[in-house]
Design a protein around this motif. Structure first.
Motif, PDB file in Angstrom:
ATOM      1  N   GLN A  73       6.905  44.899  -8.507  1.00 53.81           N
ATOM      2  CA  GLN A  73       8.155  45.604  -8.229  1.00 53.81           C
ATOM      3  C   GLN A  73       9.332  44.636  -8.193  1.00 53.81           C
ATOM      4  OE1 GLN A  73       8.561  49.228  -7.897  1.00 53.81           O
ATOM      5  NE2 GLN A  73      10.443  48.223  -8.537  1.00 53.81           N
ATOM      6  N   LEU A  74       9.104  43.421  -7.653  1.00 54.57           N
ATOM      7  CA  LEU A  74      10.155  42.407  -7.651  1.00 54.57           C
ATOM      8  C   LEU A  74      10.538  42.035  -9.082  1.00 54.57           C
ATOM      9  CD1 LEU A  74       9.002  39.965  -4.800  1.00 54.57           C
ATOM     10  CD2 LEU A  74      10.849  41.642  -4.714  1.00 54.57           C
ATOM     11  N   CYS A  75       9.535  41.892  -9.949  1.00 58.18           N
ATOM     12  CA  CYS A  75       9.818  41.569 -11.357  1.00 58.18           C
ATOM     13  C   CYS A  75      10.613  42.697 -12.023  1.00 58.18           C
ATOM     14  CB  CYS A  75       8.512  41.338 -12.114  1.00 58.18           C
ATOM     15  SG  CYS A  75       7.604  39.860 -11.579  1.00 58.18           S
ATOM     16  N   ALA A  76      10.271  43.937 -11.678  1.00 62.16           N
ATOM     17  CA  ALA A  76      10.945  45.082 -12.287  1.00 62.16           C
ATOM     18  C   ALA A  76      12.359  45.260 -11.758  1.00 62.16           C
ATOM     19  CB  ALA A  76      10.130  46.353 -12.034  1.00 62.16           C
ATOM     20  N   VAL A  77      12.567  44.922 -10.492  1.00 64.32           N
ATOM     21  CA  VAL A  77      13.866  45.174  -9.865  1.00 64.32           C
ATOM     22  C   VAL A  77      14.839  44.025 -10.094  1.00 64.32           C
ATOM     23  CG1 VAL A  77      13.604  44.109  -7.560  1.00 64.32           C
ATOM     24  CG2 VAL A  77      14.783  46.282  -7.793  1.00 64.32           C
ATOM     25  N   GLU A  78      14.332  42.845 -10.433  1.00 65.46           N
ATOM     26  CA  GLU A  78      15.202  41.664 -10.563  1.00 65.46           C
ATOM     27  C   GLU A  78      16.344  41.864 -11.558  1.00 65.46           C
ATOM     28  OE1 GLU A  78      14.664  36.848 -10.791  1.00 65.46           O
ATOM     29  OE2 GLU A  78      13.205  38.098 -11.823  1.00 65.46           O
ATOM     30  N   PRO A  79      16.090  42.414 -12.749  1.00 60.86           N
ATOM     31  CA  PRO A  79      17.213  42.576 -13.683  1.00 60.86           C
ATOM     32  C   PRO A  79      18.129  43.752 -13.362  1.00 60.86           C
ATOM     33  CG  PRO A  79      15.190  43.400 -14.686  1.00 60.86           C
ATOM     34  CD  PRO A  79      14.801  42.799 -13.375  1.00 60.86           C
ATOM     35  N   LYS A  80      17.810  44.513 -12.314  1.00 62.63           N
ATOM     36  CA  LYS A  80      18.583  45.725 -12.042  1.00 62.63           C
ATOM     37  C   LYS A  80      19.530  45.591 -10.849  1.00 62.63           C
ATOM     38  CE  LYS A  80      14.977  48.585 -14.096  1.00 62.63           C
ATOM     39  NZ  LYS A  80      14.032  49.707 -13.952  1.00 62.63           N
ATOM     40  N   PHE A  81      19.420  44.502 -10.085  1.00 60.61           N
ATOM     41  CA  PHE A  81      20.331  44.243  -8.971  1.00 60.61           C
ATOM     42  C   PHE A  81      20.890  42.830  -9.132  1.00 60.61           C
ATOM     43  CE2 PHE A  81      17.781  47.651  -7.217  1.00 60.61           C
ATOM     44  CZ  PHE A  81      18.664  48.358  -6.406  1.00 60.61           C
ATOM     45  N   PRO A  82      22.156  42.607  -8.774  1.00 61.88           N
ATOM     46  CA  PRO A  82      22.763  41.273  -8.946  1.00 61.88           C
ATOM     47  C   PRO A  82      22.410  40.332  -7.794  1.00 61.88           C
ATOM     48  CG  PRO A  82      24.397  42.797  -8.093  1.00 61.88           C
ATOM     49  CD  PRO A  82      23.141  43.604  -8.300  1.00 61.88           C
ATOM     50  N   PHE A  83      21.134  39.938  -7.702  1.00 58.10           N
ATOM     51  CA  PHE A  83      20.714  39.046  -6.625  1.00 58.10           C
ATOM     52  C   PHE A  83      21.288  37.655  -6.873  1.00 58.10           C
ATOM     53  CE2 PHE A  83      17.327  42.245  -6.778  1.00 58.10           C
ATOM     54  CZ  PHE A  83      17.268  42.618  -5.445  1.00 58.10           C
ATOM     55  N   SER A  84      22.200  37.212  -6.012  1.00 53.92           N
ATOM     56  CA  SER A  84      22.746  35.857  -6.084  1.00 53.92           C
ATOM     57  C   SER A  84      23.485  35.588  -4.786  1.00 53.92           C
ATOM     58  CB  SER A  84      23.699  35.699  -7.274  1.00 53.92           C
ATOM     59  OG  SER A  84      24.846  36.504  -7.107  1.00 53.92           O
ATOM     60  N   GLU A  85      23.835  34.314  -4.582  1.00 48.41           N
ATOM     61  CA  GLU A  85      24.487  33.936  -3.329  1.00 48.41           C
ATOM     62  C   GLU A  85      25.869  34.556  -3.186  1.00 48.41           C
ATOM     63  OE1 GLU A  85      22.977  29.665  -1.854  1.00 48.41           O
ATOM     64  OE2 GLU A  85      23.989  29.607  -3.782  1.00 48.41           O
ATOM     65  N   ASN A  86      26.555  34.811  -4.312  1.00 47.66           N
ATOM     66  CA  ASN A  86      27.932  35.318  -4.206  1.00 47.66           C
ATOM     67  C   ASN A  86      28.061  36.779  -4.606  1.00 47.66           C
ATOM     68  OD1 ASN A  86      27.497  35.051  -6.894  1.00 47.66           O
ATOM     69  ND2 ASN A  86      29.209  33.667  -7.298  1.00 47.66           N
ATOM     70  N   GLN A  87      26.900  37.488  -4.759  1.00 48.66           N
ATOM     71  CA  GLN A  87      26.971  38.925  -5.020  1.00 48.66           C
ATOM     72  C   GLN A  87      26.104  39.678  -4.012  1.00 48.66           C
ATOM     73  OE1 GLN A  87      27.234  40.279  -9.241  1.00 48.66           O
ATOM     74  NE2 GLN A  87      26.796  38.165  -9.749  1.00 48.66           N
ATOM     75  N   LEU A  88      24.868  39.942  -4.384  1.00 43.27           N
ATOM     76  CA  LEU A  88      23.948  40.620  -3.470  1.00 43.27           C
ATOM     77  C   LEU A  88      23.132  39.534  -2.784  1.00 43.27           C
ATOM     78  CD1 LEU A  88      23.095  43.359  -2.451  1.00 43.27           C
ATOM     79  CD2 LEU A  88      21.536  43.551  -4.368  1.00 43.27           C
ATOM     80  N   CYS A  89      23.621  39.083  -1.624  1.00 42.43           N
ATOM     81  CA  CYS A  89      23.074  37.893  -0.973  1.00 42.43           C
ATOM     82  C   CYS A  89      21.986  38.292   0.031  1.00 42.43           C
ATOM     83  CB  CYS A  89      24.189  37.122  -0.281  1.00 42.43           C
ATOM     84  SG  CYS A  89      23.671  35.533   0.358  1.00 42.43           S
ATOM     85  N   LEU A  90      20.720  38.025  -0.328  1.00 41.26           N
ATOM     86  CA  LEU A  90      19.586  38.273   0.565  1.00 41.26           C
ATOM     87  C   LEU A  90      18.856  36.952   0.777  1.00 41.26           C
ATOM     88  CD1 LEU A  90      18.132  41.579  -0.891  1.00 41.26           C
ATOM     89  CD2 LEU A  90      18.947  41.265   1.431  1.00 41.26           C
ATOM     90  N   THR A  91      18.747  36.525   2.023  1.00 42.77           N
ATOM     91  CA  THR A  91      18.094  35.247   2.326  1.00 42.77           C
ATOM     92  C   THR A  91      16.640  35.475   2.701  1.00 42.77           C
ATOM     93  OG1 THR A  91      20.183  34.307   3.083  1.00 42.77           O
ATOM     94  CG2 THR A  91      18.160  33.192   3.773  1.00 42.77           C
ATOM     95  N   PHE A  92      15.743  34.817   1.978  1.00 45.09           N
ATOM     96  CA  PHE A  92      14.303  34.915   2.231  1.00 45.09           C
ATOM     97  C   PHE A  92      13.824  33.599   2.837  1.00 45.09           C
ATOM     98  CE2 PHE A  92      15.231  37.638  -1.422  1.00 45.09           C
ATOM     99  CZ  PHE A  92      14.734  38.846  -0.966  1.00 45.09           C
ATOM    100  N   THR A  93      13.093  33.702   3.947  1.00 49.44           N
ATOM    101  CA  THR A  93      12.589  32.517   4.647  1.00 49.44           C
ATOM    102  C   THR A  93      11.070  32.512   4.609  1.00 49.44           C
ATOM    103  OG1 THR A  93      14.500  32.576   6.136  1.00 49.44           O
ATOM    104  CG2 THR A  93      12.606  31.244   6.811  1.00 49.44           C
ATOM    105  N   TRP A  94      10.511  31.382   4.124  1.00 47.75           N
ATOM    106  CA  TRP A  94       9.062  31.238   4.019  1.00 47.75           C
ATOM    107  C   TRP A  94       8.629  29.908   4.611  1.00 47.75           C
ATOM    108  CZ3 TRP A  94       5.457  34.615   1.724  1.00 47.75           C
ATOM    109  CH2 TRP A  94       5.996  35.744   1.106  1.00 47.75           C
TER     110      TRP A  94
END
Length: 759
Positions: A73-94
């Protein structure tokens, strides 16, 4: 029981996907149906993440299926939302999978605003869980052997995929567990274990010794490669190196054992003894050095029995010379396993939650196309409205059609009465005055929003710069100054819009003041309006004259042109075409979208005929206005000339101009200032603060764990030789544990701990 290496899972902090993704959906998609559908999909994605990462997973295929479905689902959704630090900023901690933390509770972890990072870590967990499921299989039956081989090959492919993609996905140094060196070694280990399982199956199926020997020799080769890769690196826990060395020797011993049986079949009794002796030496090495990790008792007994029997037969019967092992023919290799290719979807139950949502490349192309379309529509509509305004201005200056309607000289012309009623229906003078009064407050509010947004960026950037200066290379995240460049450019554009608004509003106010008196008169009751218009001597002699009839005919044609424009404006605005289909087709065929070429071509097809009709309308109006001006001159010369008539005509002209100005002022007033869309930058700043707090917390815990000294080491991923620990009991299975060195030094002192507390 055979010893196999399995990998622990990484742990992730909780992330709320619902709020930011839903906000993007609402801002991007206009129809309530699309919004509702995609928001439901966002909620399902959030639940899927919680199921995959928010709870302990059993070592079972159903748990692996959940992880793979989330990865797909992550692979499918990646090109459909502008995930980046200066647009759709989501921080993942691992957290690092191999770091168990210290006595003080610290642990090695990394927080990044990158969906590629999330994908990498999820795929790592899928590979790790596959290795654990494989290690749990019962290798005494055929079904268990097949399952183990399948999962080890999947794990090998997943780790190999991470090796090839992690640096480009993260754009920065990863934690040790997902570094190319670590996952590359893990990939080979998993492949070696898959090959070993195939060897066990061949042995169980009693295949020919020649085949089994080659399978074992290939497994030994894989284990040898893995051992070489991590021999001088500390990228894996210390227990792994001796296990790899032991497995390399054990597989070599098995290869020699089965090759000796082949030699016996060919009556090469000396070769048989030489290979069994070499196998016995290899097993002896494992027993003496790696006994705490693996058990070779059964294999050792088997080899010794075969060696004793071979020697006895040779001594008493064959007397064949025993050659040196180096003089023997090399055993061949047979690789019957390969790493699984990672090509999403990996899950058999995957269904794209956002199947109907178009990729970002198409969305961006659609956005530009919509701008081009809006510009085309505005140009055509603007051209027609300009022409209509020019027409109305010319007619007002000629007092037409009021002059033809006012031949009696003592009643309100019908066109003026209609204009008066129109102004009253739109709110009259009070409506415009209220809008003008609201302008300063609206302008001030928007300036405050803009200033506050930029102040937030300044504050976060200052803090980031101070921490970067203090901790230098330890402060390893994208500088705020670099990240905020496009946001500051956007802010400058908004500032320019506000400055232009002030100038435009002043022009509007001046025009309002010019026509205020006449607009006020048009808002009065019909009786008062009639009384305010000067009367004139009757000009009834002109009624029915040829010039009046010609003028009326010409004005009627002009009205037809204006009505046709209104109809055409509606048609132009109603034109629709789904360009997403064209963009999707281009993306599928070429991998890229030539937006300009496709858009310009389509817009020409959609609006080419309208452009021709607009130009034809302009030419017709120009011809008619020339004819009307000529007819009006003749009409004016026939009218009885007197002062009262001139005064009346002048007032009627002003009233017509006042109506046209009222309409234009109402449409142009800057009352459509809504609060600026600069506030979404709050989400970006908030995400940056969250990321900063996580990094500060890690630094503080790392510094606090160090020995007291004016200048001391900071934990870092470095390489030191791994040494096996001592212990009498062999482990049936091996699971990775923490093993990190701390050899990199930094000039961070205890004063830095106090500094950390101030932020």
């Amino acid at each position: 029981m055979a010893t196999f290496v399995s990998v622990p899972l990484k742990k992730s902090s909780e992330v709320d996907l619902t709020r930011p993704l839903s906000k993007f959906v609402i801002a991007t998609y206009q129809t309530s149906e699309d919004q509702a559908e995609y928001i439901r999909a966002v909620e399902e994605l959030n639940k899927l993440r919680k199921n995959a990462l928010g709870r302990p997973l059993d070592k079972h295929e159903s748990s692996l299926e959940i992880l793979l479905r989330y990865y797909d689902q992550l692979c499918a959704v990646e090109p459909k939302f502008p995930f980046s630090e200066n647009q759709l900023c989501l921080t993942f901690t691992w957290k690092d999978a191999f770091d168990k933390g210290s006595l003080f509770g610290g642990s090695v972890k990394l927080a990044l605003a990158s969906l590629g990072y999330e994908k990498t870590c999820v795929l790592f967990n899928a590979a790790a869980l596959a290795s654990q499921i494989a290690s749990e299989q019962n290798l005494d039956n055929d079904e268990g052997l097949k399952a183990a081989a399948k999962y080890y090959q999947l794990a090998s492919g997943a780790f190999g995929h991470i090796k090839d993609t992690v640096l480009s996905a993260l754009n920065r140094e990863p934690t040790m567990d997902i570094s190319p060196e670590t996952v590359g070694t893990l990939s080979i280990i998993m492949l070696a274990q898959a090959q070993e399982v195939i060897f066990l199956k061949a042995t169980s199926d009693k295949m020919k010794d020649a085949v089994i020997a080659k399978l074992a020799n290939q497994a030994a080769d894989f284990y040898g490669d893995a051992f070489k890769q991590c021999q001088y690196k500390d990228n894996l826990p210390k227990e792994v190196l001796p296990v790899l060395a032991a497995k390399h020797c054990i597989m070599q011993a098995n290869a020699e054992l089965h090759q000796s049986a082949l030699a016996k079949q060919k009556k090469r009794f000396g070769e048989e003894i030489a290979r069994l002796q070499h196998a016995a030496e290899l097993v002896k090495t494992v027993a003496s050095r790696y006994d705490e990790y693996v058990s070779v008792k059964d294999l050792n007994d088997k080899i010794n029995r075969a060696l004793a029997a071979a020697k006895k037969d040779n001594d008493f019967i064959y007397h064949d010379r025993v050659p040196e092992i180096k003089d023997l023919e090399h055993i061949g290799k047979a690789a019957l396993v390969k790493a699984t290719t990672i090509t999403p979807p990996l899950s058999q139950k995957f269904a794209d939650l956002f199947e109907k949502m178009v990729p970002m490349a198409v969305q961006q192309s659609m956005s530009i196309y919509n701008q081009r379309k809006a510009e085309t529509v505005n140009r055509l509509v603007g051209t027609m409205r300009e022409a209509t305004n020019l027409c109305n201005g010319v007619l007002a200056s000629l007092n037409l059609p009021a002059a033809l309607e006012d031949l009696s000289g003592d009643s309100i012309p019908q066109s003026i009465a209609e204009k008066a009623r129109s102004i009253v229906q739109q709110g009259g003078l009070q409506s415009i005055e209220q809008l003008i009064r609201d302008l300063p407050e609206l302008l001030t509010r928007n300036r405050e929003i803009l200033d506050e947004s930029l102040k937030m960026l300044d504050s976060e950037e200052t803090t980031d710069s101070e921490l970067r200066t203090k901790f230098s290379q330890r402060w390893n995240r994208t500088p705020s100054g670099e990240l905020y460049k496009p946001l500051r450019a956007e802010g400058a554009n908004f500032r320019n819009v506000l400055d232009k608004a002030v100038q435009a509003d002043q022009v509007v106010k001046e025009r309002y003041n010019t026509h205020c008196e006449m607009i006020t008169l048009l808002c009065k009751p019909e009786s008062e309006l009639n009384a305010a218009i000067p009367s004139a001597n009757p000009t009834k002699t002109l009624q029915g004259s040829e010039v009046v009839n010609v003028l009326r005919s010409q004005l009627a044609k002009l009205d037809e042109i204006k009505k046709e424009r209104e109809t055409m404006e509606g048609e132009i605005k109603a034109v629709t075409f789904d360009m997403s289909v064209s963009f999707l087709t281009a993306l599928a065929q070429d991998g890229t979208i030539n937006e300009e070429q496709l858009s310009v071509s389509q817009l020409d097809q959609l609006y080419g005929s309208y452009n021709q009709r607009v130009q034809a309308s302009l030419r017709s109006q120009e011809d008619l206005l020339g004819q009307i001006q000529t007819s009006h001159q003749e009409f004016s010369s026939l009218k009885q000339s007197n002062t009262e008539a001139n005064q009346r005509e002048e007032v009627l002209k002003k009233l017509a101009l006042a109506h046209d100005s009222y309409v234009e002022i109402s449409s142009n007033l800057w009352f459509i200032f809504y609060p600026l869309l600069f506030l979404p930058h709050y989400d970006i700043v908030f995400a940056r603060k969250t990321e900063r707090d996580e990094l500060l917390k890690d630094l503080q815990q790392s510094i606090a764990r160090e020995p007291s000294a004016p200048s001391f080491s900071v934990p870092a991923y470095q390489s030191t030789p791994a040494t096996p620990a001592a212990g009498p009991t062999p482990a049936p299975r091996t699971v990775f544990v923490s093993s990190h060195s701390q050899s990199q030094t930094s000039s961070i002192t205890k004063a830095d701990v106090r500094l950390l507390d101030t932020y």
